[in-house]
Scaffold this motif. Structure first.
Motif, PDB file in Angstrom:
ATOM      1  N   GLY A  38      30.408  15.552  64.160  1.00 58.93           N
ATOM      2  CA  GLY A  38      31.400  15.821  63.112  1.00 58.93           C
ATOM      3  C   GLY A  38      30.765  16.550  61.945  1.00 58.93           C
ATOM      4  N   MET A 198      38.018  16.283  67.774  1.00 52.83           N
ATOM      5  CA  MET A 198      36.974  17.127  68.353  1.00 52.83           C
ATOM      6  C   MET A 198      37.412  17.719  69.691  1.00 52.83           C
ATOM      7  SD  MET A 198      34.342  17.716  66.753  1.00 52.83           S
ATOM      8  CE  MET A 198      33.823  17.295  65.130  1.00 52.83           C
ATOM      9  N   ALA A 337      37.735  19.036  60.782  1.00 59.89           N
ATOM     10  CA  ALA A 337      36.345  19.376  61.104  1.00 59.89           C
ATOM     11  C   ALA A 337      35.569  19.656  59.823  1.00 59.89           C
ATOM     12  CB  ALA A 337      36.297  20.592  62.033  1.00 59.89           C
TER      13      ALA A 337
END
Ligand code: TRP
Length: 466
Positions: A38, A198, A337
């Motif tokens: 991350g 993700m 993100a």
């Protein structure tokens, strides 16, 4: 549990055992991989990689960037996580602990400091760019991208940049969300979100690559990305490629060291680092494979700079079926993100303030947030009222970016390599990383190849050699 960035619920963290100071740990390798990935995957991959690649002429730059990831980035990622795990605190204190353990000068603490400061400076422009992504969620949702031509997309982005009020609004929102999360500790809910985001981001990038294939300019895009033309490289290009390898892997900003300090002893650092490196590189290359075909299909300029992503993608979303929806989801994912990266940029500063001055996480966030906000105005104005105020041809944003990515991060990396390869005993690093062929490969790379390569690139950039 006050003094870490981790959740205060028992699922994500457990108390450290083995007589260590009251430090928390990730409960599993997966949690760490998620948090570290991350941190690594963010605007660096999707916004910055394509635009610096465009500015520096494409394939040759990409090749050097990939080489930097392999021989400098990966070994250093392992080293930084290892320093954090062995030092067990915020970067500055960790370095002080390690200096004591290996009987060298306390001034190594400054290395931790350099990381904290770099992270802080980077975040001051990071929130502004994340603000662009945030505002694009709403633009896409209300159909503002429908049927845009390349020129209109450029004008749309231009209007956003020209409006300091809007930039401040969105940037402040990003900063508040980041601080809100950090102040409370990284909650399980956020981890879940990251968990789903993700793979989602990945799938959406694949969809966009599919769209790029329909433009008729896909091969031209690939050619630009992967066919090296070394005549387009300058000394600074090489330094920028090196700096970007650091930026994209979140190296030398203190974040990976801080996350490493929460990592349990039995987890394999090498495997984790390789996983992160592969995922991070893949996301960047996919982003490039989406953006450059769009650039050529719409007659845009690959070297047009920081707006590249924000000018190309709206055209795609404006043309594809359900584009408004896809666009909205894409910019939500990009914002998340960016958020997970932003957290890792400020966590070292917050961890340092809470551990050093014993202030609460809330106060630490408030104070660092305030300084950060003022600093971020410099970036906001770089795109409008201060556009003409330049230093060596660079705006305030340009100078910040050049200083941090080009110099601070690689310099920090150089010293991390020296510390891991030369100051720490071989026994200690073997204990942390495990023995075997992989270890020996790491050991010789971190001792000889990475530091020498960094120094050569520095000398090359200032024109002493090459
Ligand atoms: N790697 C992140 C990105 O690519 C940015 C980032 C997060 C970072 N933490 C960092 C960069 C620490 C340098 C240092 O978007």
């Amino acid at each position: 549990m006050e003094n870490t960035g981790l959740a205060d619920n028992g699922n994500t963290v457990v108390e450290a055992s083995g007589g260590r100071p009251a430090q928390l740990q990730w409960s599993s390798r997966l949690t760490f991989i998620l948090a570290a990935t991350g941190s690594a995957v963010g605007l660096g991959n999707i916004w910055k990689f394509p635009y610096v690649t465009g500015v520096h002429g494409g394939g040759a730059f990409v090749l050097i960037y990939l080489a930097c990831i392999l021989v400098i980035g990966l070994p250093l990622l392992m080293a930084e996580v290892m320093l954090g795990r062995r030092g067990r605190q915020n970067p500055a204190n960790s370095m002080a602990n390690l200096a004591r353990e290996f009987k060298v000068s306390r001034h190594w603490r400054l290395l931790g400091w350099l990381g904290v400061v770099s992270g802080f400076l980077i975040l001051s422009f990071y929130t502004v760019v994340a603000g662009w992504a945030l505002s694009y969620i709403f633009d896409s949702a209300r159909g503002a991208f429908d049927g845009l031509s390349g020129e209109q997309a450029g004008a749309h982005f231009g209007r956003l940049l020209a409006d300091p009020g809007a930039l401040i609004f969105w940037g402040t929102l990003v900063l508040l969300i980041t601080l809100g999360v950090v102040a409370r500790g990284v909650k399980q809910g956020l981890e879940k979100a990251v968990n789903a985001m993700m793979p989602g981001l990945f799938v959406l990038l694949l969809v966009l690559v599919g769209y790029a294939m329909t433009t008729g300019f896909f091969m031209q895009g690939l050619n630009f990305l992967f066919n090296p033309d070394f005549s387009k490289l300058s000394g600074t290009s090489i330094l920028v490629a090196l700096g970007h390898a650091f930026f994209t892997l979140s190296l030398a900003g203190g974040g990976m060291m801080t996350y490493g300090s929460y990592l349990p002893q039995h987890v394999s650092i090498a495997k984790t680092a390789i996983t992160i490196g592969i995922l991070d590189t893949l996301v960047a290359l996919l982003a490039g494979m989406v953006i450059f075909p769009l650039v050529f299909a719409n007659g845009l300029e690959p070297g047009s700079g920081p707006g590249l992503l924000f000018v190309t993608l709206p055209i795609a979303f404006g043309q594809m079926p359900f584009g408004a929806l896809f666009g909205m989801i894409f910019f939500i994912m990009l914002s998340v993100a960016a958020l997970t990266s932003a957290i890792s940029l400020i966590e070292p500063a917050v961890a340092w303030m809470t551990e050093k001055y014993r202030v609460s996480r809330f106060k630490a966030c408030l104070m660092s947030g305030l300084v950060m906000w003022v600093l971020s105005l410099g970036t906001v104005f770089s795109f409008n009222i201060w556009e003409q105020h330049t230093l060596f041809g660079k705006t305030f944003f340009g100078v910040l970016d050049y200083l941090t990515s080009g110099w601070f991060l690689p310099l920090g990396g150089l010293f991390i390599a020296i510390f891991a390869g030369w100051v720490m005993t071989r026994r200690a690093t073997e204990q942390e990383l495990g023995r075997g062929l992989g270890y020996r490969l790491w050991y010789y790379t971190i001792r000889y190849i990475s530091p020498v390569a960094i120094v050569i690139m520095f000398l090359n950039a200032i024109g002493v050699i090459g």
